[in-house]
Design a protein around this motif. Structure first.
Motif, PDB file in Angstrom:
ATOM      1  N   SER A  41     -29.177 -74.012  -9.444  1.00 57.12           N
ATOM      2  CA  SER A  41     -30.255 -73.058  -9.695  1.00 57.12           C
ATOM      3  C   SER A  41     -29.683 -71.654  -9.897  1.00 57.12           C
ATOM      4  O   SER A  41     -30.155 -70.876 -10.732  1.00 57.12           O
ATOM      5  CB  SER A  41     -31.280 -73.092  -8.573  1.00 57.12           C
ATOM      6  OG  SER A  41     -30.632 -73.027  -7.331  1.00 57.12           O
ATOM      7  N   LEU A  42     -28.619 -71.353  -9.159  1.00 58.31           N
ATOM      8  CA  LEU A  42     -27.988 -70.035  -9.305  1.00 58.31           C
ATOM      9  C   LEU A  42     -27.480 -69.838 -10.735  1.00 58.31           C
ATOM     10  O   LEU A  42     -27.704 -68.805 -11.361  1.00 58.31           O
ATOM     11  CB  LEU A  42     -26.797 -69.963  -8.343  1.00 58.31           C
ATOM     12  CG  LEU A  42     -26.553 -68.592  -7.741  1.00 58.31           C
ATOM     13  CD1 LEU A  42     -27.649 -68.291  -6.750  1.00 58.31           C
ATOM     14  CD2 LEU A  42     -25.199 -68.561  -7.058  1.00 58.31           C
ATOM     15  N   ALA A  43     -26.809 -70.883 -11.237  1.00 57.27           N
ATOM     16  CA  ALA A  43     -26.259 -70.785 -12.592  1.00 57.27           C
ATOM     17  C   ALA A  43     -27.383 -70.559 -13.601  1.00 57.27           C
ATOM     18  O   ALA A  43     -27.277 -69.717 -14.499  1.00 57.27           O
ATOM     19  CB  ALA A  43     -25.489 -72.058 -12.936  1.00 57.27           C
ATOM     20  N   VAL A  44     -28.492 -71.285 -13.432  1.00 54.63           N
ATOM     21  CA  VAL A  44     -29.616 -71.135 -14.356  1.00 54.63           C
ATOM     22  C   VAL A  44     -30.178 -69.715 -14.296  1.00 54.63           C
ATOM     23  O   VAL A  44     -30.407 -69.063 -15.315  1.00 54.63           O
ATOM     24  CB  VAL A  44     -30.711 -72.176 -14.027  1.00 54.63           C
ATOM     25  CG1 VAL A  44     -31.985 -71.860 -14.791  1.00 54.63           C
ATOM     26  CG2 VAL A  44     -30.225 -73.569 -14.361  1.00 54.63           C
ATOM     27  N   PHE A  45     -30.356 -69.210 -13.082  1.00 56.16           N
ATOM     28  CA  PHE A  45     -30.940 -67.868 -12.952  1.00 56.16           C
ATOM     29  C   PHE A  45     -30.027 -66.804 -13.555  1.00 56.16           C
ATOM     30  O   PHE A  45     -30.469 -65.890 -14.252  1.00 56.16           O
ATOM     31  CB  PHE A  45     -31.195 -67.531 -11.480  1.00 56.16           C
ATOM     32  CG  PHE A  45     -32.315 -68.336 -10.893  1.00 56.16           C
ATOM     33  CD1 PHE A  45     -33.431 -68.675 -11.668  1.00 56.16           C
ATOM     34  CD2 PHE A  45     -32.266 -68.767  -9.569  1.00 56.16           C
ATOM     35  CE1 PHE A  45     -34.462 -69.423 -11.124  1.00 56.16           C
ATOM     36  CE2 PHE A  45     -33.296 -69.522  -9.026  1.00 56.16           C
ATOM     37  CZ  PHE A  45     -34.399 -69.854  -9.803  1.00 56.16           C
ATOM     38  N   ILE A  46     -28.726 -66.940 -13.275  1.00 53.75           N
ATOM     39  CA  ILE A  46     -27.799 -65.917 -13.765  1.00 53.75           C
ATOM     40  C   ILE A  46     -27.766 -65.934 -15.299  1.00 53.75           C
ATOM     41  O   ILE A  46     -27.908 -64.909 -15.951  1.00 53.75           O
ATOM     42  CB  ILE A  46     -26.386 -66.126 -13.189  1.00 53.75           C
ATOM     43  CG1 ILE A  46     -26.419 -65.783 -11.693  1.00 53.75           C
ATOM     44  CG2 ILE A  46     -25.379 -65.239 -13.911  1.00 53.75           C
ATOM     45  CD1 ILE A  46     -25.112 -66.019 -10.971  1.00 53.75           C
ATOM     46  N   LEU A  47     -27.628 -67.166 -15.852  1.00 52.88           N
ATOM     47  CA  LEU A  47     -27.580 -67.264 -17.317  1.00 52.88           C
ATOM     48  C   LEU A  47     -28.879 -66.789 -17.949  1.00 52.88           C
ATOM     49  O   LEU A  47     -28.896 -66.016 -18.904  1.00 52.88           O
ATOM     50  CB  LEU A  47     -27.325 -68.714 -17.730  1.00 52.88           C
ATOM     51  CG  LEU A  47     -25.861 -69.074 -17.898  1.00 52.88           C
ATOM     52  CD1 LEU A  47     -25.757 -70.526 -18.335  1.00 52.88           C
ATOM     53  CD2 LEU A  47     -25.207 -68.158 -18.926  1.00 52.88           C
ATOM     54  N   GLY A  48     -29.994 -67.262 -17.383  1.00 57.28           N
ATOM     55  CA  GLY A  48     -31.310 -66.886 -17.918  1.00 57.28           C
ATOM     56  C   GLY A  48     -31.518 -65.387 -17.818  1.00 57.28           C
ATOM     57  O   GLY A  48     -31.924 -64.731 -18.779  1.00 57.28           O
TER      58      GLY A  48
END
Ligand code: UDP
Ligand code: MG
Length: 332
Positions: A271-278
């Protein structure tokens, strides 16, 4: 509406030309009889927009035969919107008709424009009745652009209307008061208002030569249009940011709650990766949008003349040179 009378009135045609040697003679041969038949007097202002072919010599030869043809010769290619502006600045008629020289704007339609003008309309614009000859992609993107533009901006731009139209001189005087460097003419035409009416016509193919409007140029043209007539793309980011921040706050509450109630549960990496990328993507988009506006502000504040004229044929040496341009040298 107050009816007008065309007798004694002058019509100005404003025709930008860029590498149009192949079509110019045909253009004048079709246009001149139409104008002779429907108005008392006329002028045809051709803007040579930095052509690299025989456009200028052909125009000069035409002018020797018909002195009502006037020529504005640019020092380089400034683009169609700017060429149109130059012609509108110089036009002296009671009615003014911007049109392309490739005969995609059929001269015969002008007679109908003048009829509607006599009925009292200030702007009579041509509507492409049938776009079946355009490619599917072109029709689709054009429809998408018009609906986006009309949603975002406060002025209503009729879809399928181009630059081909007749305007009363009052409308053109209003247009001359718009000082912006970014000349999205279709938007400016809509912005000034007045009593407008559309007339349908079938738009033929270009008779010769080829179009210079490729998709990348059209995309940039669309960006110019949207940014010139709507602040929404730049303002919407405060709301997107607000919603994202609120969502993050709520999510944080959920995590705190879950940790307190159930102990630590899942690893947070995906989820962290998704939030950072998004979040990163959104920020870049926002900065890019900001950049689109800032670069246009930059264009405006530089206050460069909109165009440079090498010579003008058909005007007095001391004619008013207008606000939008500087003249490099003059001829007549
Ligand atoms: N034109 C111009 N400067 C340019 C490109 C085009 O003055 O940099 C003129 C061109 O000579 C023609 C009109 O604008 O009279 C419309 O151009 P074109 O036919 O290439 O566009 P399309 O009809 O495909 O939209
Ligand atoms: Mg064309």
């Amino acid at each position: 509406m107050i009816r007008r009378d065309r007798s004694g009135k002058c019509l100005s045609v404003v025709a930008p030309a860029y590498n149009e040697a192949a079509v110019l003679d045909l253009f004048f041969e079709q246009l001149e009889p139409v104008l002779d038949a429907c108005v008392t007097t006329y002028e045809i202002i051709c803007i040579n927009d930095g052509s690299r072919d025989a456009t200028l010599p052909i125009l000069l030869a035409r002018r020797r035969r018909n002195p009502r043809i006037k020529i504005i010769d640019f020092t380089r290619n400034f683009g169609k919107e700017v060429a149109l502006t130059a012609g509108l600045d110089a036009a002296e008629g009671d009615m003014i008709v911007p049109m392309d020289v490739d005969l995609q704007d059929p001269p015969g339609v002008i007679a109908e424009f003048v009829d509607r003008w006599e009925e009292g309309y200030d702007v009579v614009y041509g509507l492409r009745a049938d776009r079946s000859r355009d490619s599917l992609l072109k029709r689709w993107t054009s429809r998408a652009f018009y609906s986006l533009f009309n949603t975002l901006s406060t002025v209503e731009m009729p879809s399928d209307a181009g630059d081909f139209r007749l305007m009363d001189r009052e409308v053109v005087q209003a247009l001359r008061r718009l000082p912006e460097r970014s000349r999205f003419m279709k938007g400016l035409f809509a912005w000034v208002g007045f009593r407008q009416v559309g007339v349908s016509y079938a738009r033929p193919e270009r008779v010769a030569g080829k179009t210079t409007w490729r998709y990348w140029k059209l995309w940039n043209f669309a960006l110019d249009g949207v940014t010139a007539f709507s602040g929404l793309p730049i303002r919407v980011w405060s709301y997107i940011g607000g919603v994202a921040a609120a969502a993050a706050f709520l999510w944080a509450l959920v995590i705190v709650f879950r940790t307190l109630m159930f102990g630590r549960d899942q690893a947070g990496y995906p989820s962290l990766a998704v939030f950072i990328l998004g979040g990163f993507g959104l920020q870049m988009l926002a900065i890019g949008t900001l950049g689109e506006y800032v670069s246009r502000i930059y264009q405006e504040v530089k206050q460069r003349p909109l165009y440079l004229v090498r010579s003008r044929f058909g005007w007095d040496q001391d004619a008013d040179v207008g606000r939008n341009y500087s003249i490099v040298s003059k001829a007549s």
